[in-house]
Write a protein that holds these residues in place. Structure first.
Motif, PDB file in Angstrom:
ATOM      1  N   MET A  18       0.843  -1.177   0.000  1.00 59.85           N
ATOM      2  CA  MET A  18       0.000   0.000   0.000  1.00 59.85           C
ATOM      3  C   MET A  18       0.888   1.240   0.000  1.00 59.85           C
ATOM      4  O   MET A  18       0.606   2.189  -0.711  1.00 59.85           O
ATOM      5  CB  MET A  18      -0.931  -0.026   1.213  1.00 59.85           C
ATOM      6  CG  MET A  18      -1.811   1.175   1.341  1.00 59.85           C
ATOM      7  SD  MET A  18      -3.284   1.201   0.330  1.00 59.85           S
ATOM      8  CE  MET A  18      -4.393   0.244   1.284  1.00 59.85           C
TER       9      MET A  18
ATOM     10  N   CYS B 234       2.217   2.092  -3.399  1.00 58.12           N
ATOM     11  CA  CYS B 234       1.161   2.672  -4.238  1.00 58.12           C
ATOM     12  C   CYS B 234       0.944   4.136  -3.884  1.00 58.12           C
ATOM     13  O   CYS B 234       0.878   4.993  -4.761  1.00 58.12           O
ATOM     14  CB  CYS B 234      -0.131   1.879  -4.079  1.00 58.12           C
ATOM     15  SG  CYS B 234      -1.511   2.530  -5.047  1.00 58.12           S
TER      16      CYS B 234
ATOM     17  N   GLN C 279      -8.786  10.547  -0.722  1.00 59.18           N
ATOM     18  CA  GLN C 279      -9.805   9.498  -0.899  1.00 59.18           C
ATOM     19  C   GLN C 279      -9.665   8.796  -2.248  1.00 59.18           C
ATOM     20  O   GLN C 279      -9.709   7.584  -2.321  1.00 59.18           O
ATOM     21  CB  GLN C 279     -11.208  10.100  -0.794  1.00 59.18           C
ATOM     22  CG  GLN C 279     -11.584  10.557   0.586  1.00 59.18           C
ATOM     23  CD  GLN C 279     -12.049   9.406   1.432  1.00 59.18           C
ATOM     24  OE1 GLN C 279     -11.252   8.737   2.071  1.00 59.18           O
ATOM     25  NE2 GLN C 279     -13.323   9.176   1.440  1.00 59.18           N
TER      26      GLN C 279
ATOM     27  N   LEU D 196      -6.793   6.382  -2.424  1.00 55.54           N
ATOM     28  CA  LEU D 196      -7.052   5.152  -1.674  1.00 55.54           C
ATOM     29  C   LEU D 196      -8.117   4.279  -2.332  1.00 55.54           C
ATOM     30  O   LEU D 196      -7.932   3.076  -2.494  1.00 55.54           O
ATOM     31  CB  LEU D 196      -7.497   5.480  -0.246  1.00 55.54           C
ATOM     32  CG  LEU D 196      -6.436   5.995   0.693  1.00 55.54           C
ATOM     33  CD1 LEU D 196      -7.065   6.433   2.006  1.00 55.54           C
ATOM     34  CD2 LEU D 196      -5.385   4.931   0.935  1.00 55.54           C
ATOM     35  N   PHE D 197      -9.238   4.893  -2.707  1.00 53.01           N
ATOM     36  CA  PHE D 197     -10.403   4.106  -3.104  1.00 53.01           C
ATOM     37  C   PHE D 197     -10.714   4.103  -4.591  1.00 53.01           C
ATOM     38  O   PHE D 197     -11.567   3.353  -5.035  1.00 53.01           O
ATOM     39  CB  PHE D 197     -11.636   4.578  -2.326  1.00 53.01           C
ATOM     40  CG  PHE D 197     -11.447   4.446  -0.845  1.00 53.01           C
ATOM     41  CD1 PHE D 197     -11.363   3.208  -0.249  1.00 53.01           C
ATOM     42  CD2 PHE D 197     -11.327   5.567  -0.051  1.00 53.01           C
ATOM     43  CE1 PHE D 197     -11.169   3.076   1.119  1.00 53.01           C
ATOM     44  CE2 PHE D 197     -11.139   5.455   1.316  1.00 53.01           C
ATOM     45  CZ  PHE D 197     -11.057   4.205   1.900  1.00 53.01           C
TER      46      PHE D 197
ATOM     47  N   CYS E 179      -5.423   2.504  -4.485  1.00 52.34           N
ATOM     48  CA  CYS E 179      -4.370   1.736  -3.808  1.00 52.34           C
ATOM     49  C   CYS E 179      -4.942   0.552  -3.022  1.00 52.34           C
ATOM     50  O   CYS E 179      -4.288  -0.487  -2.908  1.00 52.34           O
ATOM     51  CB  CYS E 179      -3.555   2.652  -2.896  1.00 52.34           C
ATOM     52  SG  CYS E 179      -2.495   3.785  -3.817  1.00 52.34           S
ATOM     53  N   LEU E 180      -6.140   0.707  -2.497  1.00 54.26           N
ATOM     54  CA  LEU E 180      -6.775  -0.426  -1.820  1.00 54.26           C
ATOM     55  C   LEU E 180      -6.997  -1.577  -2.806  1.00 54.26           C
ATOM     56  O   LEU E 180      -6.731  -2.740  -2.496  1.00 54.26           O
ATOM     57  CB  LEU E 180      -8.096  -0.005  -1.182  1.00 54.26           C
ATOM     58  CG  LEU E 180      -8.851  -1.092  -0.430  1.00 54.26           C
ATOM     59  CD1 LEU E 180      -8.022  -1.625   0.743  1.00 54.26           C
ATOM     60  CD2 LEU E 180     -10.176  -0.548   0.068  1.00 54.26           C
TER      61      LEU E 180
ATOM     62  N   ALA F  60      -3.738  -3.277  -3.471  1.00 51.47           N
ATOM     63  CA  ALA F  60      -3.388  -4.155  -2.349  1.00 51.47           C
ATOM     64  C   ALA F  60      -4.196  -5.448  -2.404  1.00 51.47           C
ATOM     65  O   ALA F  60      -3.655  -6.536  -2.166  1.00 51.47           O
ATOM     66  CB  ALA F  60      -3.619  -3.430  -1.025  1.00 51.47           C
ATOM     67  N   HIS F  61      -5.470  -5.348  -2.726  1.00 56.00           N
ATOM     68  CA  HIS F  61      -6.303  -6.552  -2.843  1.00 56.00           C
ATOM     69  C   HIS F  61      -5.787  -7.461  -3.953  1.00 56.00           C
ATOM     70  O   HIS F  61      -5.726  -8.679  -3.783  1.00 56.00           O
ATOM     71  CB  HIS F  61      -7.757  -6.182  -3.107  1.00 56.00           C
ATOM     72  CG  HIS F  61      -8.470  -5.687  -1.902  1.00 56.00           C
ATOM     73  ND1 HIS F  61      -9.690  -5.084  -1.959  1.00 56.00           N
ATOM     74  CD2 HIS F  61      -8.137  -5.711  -0.589  1.00 56.00           C
ATOM     75  CE1 HIS F  61     -10.078  -4.752  -0.752  1.00 56.00           C
ATOM     76  NE2 HIS F  61      -9.148  -5.119   0.098  1.00 56.00           N
TER      77      HIS F  61
ATOM     78  N   GLN G 147      -8.786  -9.638  -7.577  1.00 57.90           N
ATOM     79  CA  GLN G 147      -9.591  -8.667  -6.832  1.00 57.90           C
ATOM     80  C   GLN G 147     -11.088  -8.924  -6.994  1.00 57.90           C
ATOM     81  O   GLN G 147     -11.850  -8.822  -6.034  1.00 57.90           O
ATOM     82  CB  GLN G 147      -9.256  -7.242  -7.274  1.00 57.90           C
ATOM     83  CG  GLN G 147     -10.046  -6.216  -6.487  1.00 57.90           C
ATOM     84  CD  GLN G 147      -9.981  -4.825  -7.091  1.00 57.90           C
ATOM     85  OE1 GLN G 147      -9.432  -4.624  -8.166  1.00 57.90           O
ATOM     86  NE2 GLN G 147     -10.549  -3.866  -6.390  1.00 57.90           N
TER      87      GLN G 147
END
Length: 162
Positions: free
Chosen positions: A1, A4, A17, A20-21, A45-46, A49-50, A57
């Motif tokens: 994370m 990223c 936000q 991240l999302f 970035c979430l 990471a997934h 994902q």
């Protein structure tokens, strides 16, 4: 994370936000048996990471959302039971402060009796999703453990407390 966030020039707090999302229209969506739709982005970035941790994902998203909503689905199935609907109507007629009326409606007793069976039905119906969730979660734990094994401890960094 962190990589990223750093690559997107958002490593300092607070991260934006959208970094991240994700941004724009959501690319992933699943409509649950309860009628609710859950959506997610694939570009934040979430999401990255997934993809790293879970490998896929979209499979993770579908499995996680489904497994996290087994109880609400079981609770929604309670409304199919005529006795439950009748107890719900009796409870709705009570003043919230009238505890004897609330108890007499029998809703909580009936829910406690019916919900475990409904949850078992839902879990059986989603056995494949549960298996996928467990496998992907186990994969993620192994990937995360590998990441942590490669990180120096505070004492290795020379930051040992005195």
């Amino acid at each position: 994370m962190h990589r990223c966030l750093h690559a997107r020039d958002a490593a300092g707090p607070p991260a934006r936000q959208e970094v991240l999302f994700g941004t724009g229209p959501t690319e992933l969506a699943i409509t649950l048996n309860t009628g609710y739709t859950v959506r997610a982005h694939t570009d934040g970035c979430l999401a990255a990471a997934h993809r790293y941790l879970y490998g896929d994902q979209e499979r993770w998203f579908r499995a996680e959302v489904t497994v996290n909503n087994l109880r609400p689905e079981a609770q929604a199935r309670l409304r199919e039971d005529a006795d439950y609907r009748a107890a719900l109507a009796r409870r709705a007629a009570c003043d919230d402060h009238d505890t004897s009326c609330v108890r007499a409606a029998g809703l909580e007793r009936l829910r406690a009796r019916l919900e475990p069976a409904r949850l078992a039905e839902v879990r059986a119906a989603h056995r494949g999703d549960i298996t996928t969730h467990d496998r992907l979660r186990d994969r993620a734990v192994r990937r995360a453990a590998g990441l942590l094994a490669d990180r120096p401890t505070p004492s290795q960094k020379g930051n040992e407390p005195s």
